[in-house]
Design a protein around this motif. Structure first.
Motif, PDB file in Angstrom:
ATOM      1  N   UNK A  20       0.871  -1.173   0.000  1.00  0.00           N
ATOM      2  CA  UNK A  20       0.000   0.000   0.000  1.00  0.00           C
ATOM      3  C   UNK A  20       0.909   1.224   0.000  1.00  0.00           C
ATOM      4  N   UNK A  21       0.389   2.356  -0.444  1.00  0.00           N
ATOM      5  CA  UNK A  21       1.227   3.545  -0.579  1.00  0.00           C
ATOM      6  C   UNK A  21       0.562   4.738   0.103  1.00  0.00           C
ATOM      7  N   UNK A  22       1.362   5.617   0.694  1.00  0.00           N
ATOM      8  CA  UNK A  22       0.793   6.801   1.323  1.00  0.00           C
ATOM      9  C   UNK A  22       0.416   7.862   0.295  1.00  0.00           C
ATOM     10  N   UNK A  23      -0.543   8.674   0.654  1.00  0.00           N
ATOM     11  CA  UNK A  23      -0.945   9.810  -0.165  1.00  0.00           C
ATOM     12  C   UNK A  23      -1.567  10.872   0.726  1.00  0.00           C
ATOM     13  N   UNK A  24      -1.501  12.107   0.275  1.00  0.00           N
ATOM     14  CA  UNK A  24      -2.022  13.224   1.053  1.00  0.00           C
ATOM     15  C   UNK A  24      -3.365  13.672   0.478  1.00  0.00           C
ATOM     16  N   UNK A  25      -4.366  13.769   1.348  1.00  0.00           N
ATOM     17  CA  UNK A  25      -5.692  14.195   0.921  1.00  0.00           C
ATOM     18  C   UNK A  25      -5.647  15.667   0.523  1.00  0.00           C
ATOM     19  N   UNK A  26      -6.060  15.949  -0.715  1.00  0.00           N
ATOM     20  CA  UNK A  26      -6.056  17.299  -1.251  1.00  0.00           C
ATOM     21  C   UNK A  26      -7.462  17.894  -1.234  1.00  0.00           C
ATOM     22  N   UNK A  27      -8.466  17.063  -1.521  1.00  0.00           N
ATOM     23  CA  UNK A  27      -9.854  17.542  -1.592  1.00  0.00           C
ATOM     24  C   UNK A  27     -10.793  16.405  -1.231  1.00  0.00           C
ATOM     25  N   UNK A  28     -11.848  16.725  -0.501  1.00  0.00           N
ATOM     26  CA  UNK A  28     -12.869  15.743  -0.143  1.00  0.00           C
ATOM     27  C   UNK A  28     -14.169  16.065  -0.859  1.00  0.00           C
ATOM     28  N   UNK A  29     -14.894  15.024  -1.249  1.00  0.00           N
ATOM     29  CA  UNK A  29     -16.210  15.156  -1.850  1.00  0.00           C
ATOM     30  C   UNK A  29     -17.225  14.555  -0.893  1.00  0.00           C
ATOM     31  N   UNK A  33     -15.594  10.238  -1.423  1.00  0.00           N
ATOM     32  CA  UNK A  33     -14.498  10.205  -2.377  1.00  0.00           C
ATOM     33  C   UNK A  33     -13.578  11.380  -2.101  1.00  0.00           C
ATOM     34  N   UNK A  34     -12.320  11.233  -2.541  1.00  0.00           N
ATOM     35  CA  UNK A  34     -11.333  12.282  -2.319  1.00  0.00           C
ATOM     36  C   UNK A  34     -10.339  12.309  -3.463  1.00  0.00           C
ATOM     37  N   UNK A  35      -9.692  13.453  -3.614  1.00  0.00           N
ATOM     38  CA  UNK A  35      -8.529  13.566  -4.483  1.00  0.00           C
ATOM     39  C   UNK A  35      -7.324  13.513  -3.561  1.00  0.00           C
ATOM     40  N   UNK A  36      -6.397  12.621  -3.887  1.00  0.00           N
ATOM     41  CA  UNK A  36      -5.218  12.391  -3.066  1.00  0.00           C
ATOM     42  C   UNK A  36      -3.972  12.564  -3.924  1.00  0.00           C
ATOM     43  N   UNK A  37      -2.970  13.231  -3.387  1.00  0.00           N
ATOM     44  CA  UNK A  37      -1.675  13.345  -4.038  1.00  0.00           C
ATOM     45  C   UNK A  37      -0.852  12.137  -3.620  1.00  0.00           C
ATOM     46  N   UNK A  38      -0.670  11.211  -4.550  1.00  0.00           N
ATOM     47  CA  UNK A  38       0.069   9.981  -4.258  1.00  0.00           C
ATOM     48  C   UNK A  38       1.567  10.266  -4.210  1.00  0.00           C
ATOM     49  N   UNK A  39       2.328   9.338  -3.651  1.00  0.00           N
ATOM     50  CA  UNK A  39       3.767   9.545  -3.501  1.00  0.00           C
ATOM     51  C   UNK A  39       4.476   9.588  -4.851  1.00  0.00           C
ATOM     52  N   UNK A  40       3.841   9.106  -5.918  1.00  0.00           N
ATOM     53  CA  UNK A  40       4.434   9.176  -7.256  1.00  0.00           C
ATOM     54  C   UNK A  40       4.191  10.528  -7.912  1.00  0.00           C
ATOM     55  N   UNK A  41       3.532  11.454  -7.199  1.00  0.00           N
ATOM     56  CA  UNK A  41       3.284  12.798  -7.697  1.00  0.00           C
ATOM     57  C   UNK A  41       1.993  12.956  -8.469  1.00  0.00           C
ATOM     58  N   UNK A  42       1.237  11.882  -8.625  1.00  0.00           N
ATOM     59  CA  UNK A  42      -0.031  11.937  -9.364  1.00  0.00           C
ATOM     60  C   UNK A  42      -1.200  12.209  -8.438  1.00  0.00           C
ATOM     61  N   UNK A  43      -2.201  12.905  -8.974  1.00  0.00           N
ATOM     62  CA  UNK A  43      -3.460  13.074  -8.255  1.00  0.00           C
ATOM     63  C   UNK A  43      -4.352  11.884  -8.602  1.00  0.00           C
TER      64      UNK A  43
END
Length: 72
Positions: A20-29, A33-43
């Motif tokens: 599993x990989x960490x990601x930072x929550x950028x936006x919540x719906x 559902x949420x938009x997350x900035x993954x550690x690979x730099x992708x949303x």
């Protein structure tokens, strides 16, 4: 929020032991559902139905699902 479940300290899925990989929550719906900035730099759009996450939280992601909040 404390007391809402185990705090994840590993980089593997707590249910199946796959990576599993960490990601930072950028936006919540409003529909868990949420938009997350993954550690690979992708949303990525992911489900947060299993956790109580806020914008800025680092969540552990597996198969399009946030499975744990790692830090706030």
């Amino acid at each position: 929020m404390s007391g809402e479940g185990p705090e994840c300290r590993e980089d593997v899925c707590i249910t199946c032991a796959d990576l599993a990989a960490p990601g930072t929550v950028v936006r919540l719906f409003g529909d868990d559902m949420a938009i997350v900035l993954a550690e690979n730099g992708r949303l990525e759009e992911v489900s947060v139905a299993l956790v109580t996450a806020s914008v800025g939280d680092v969540v552990l992601l597996h198969a399009g699902e946030a499975i744990a909040v790692m830090s706030r």
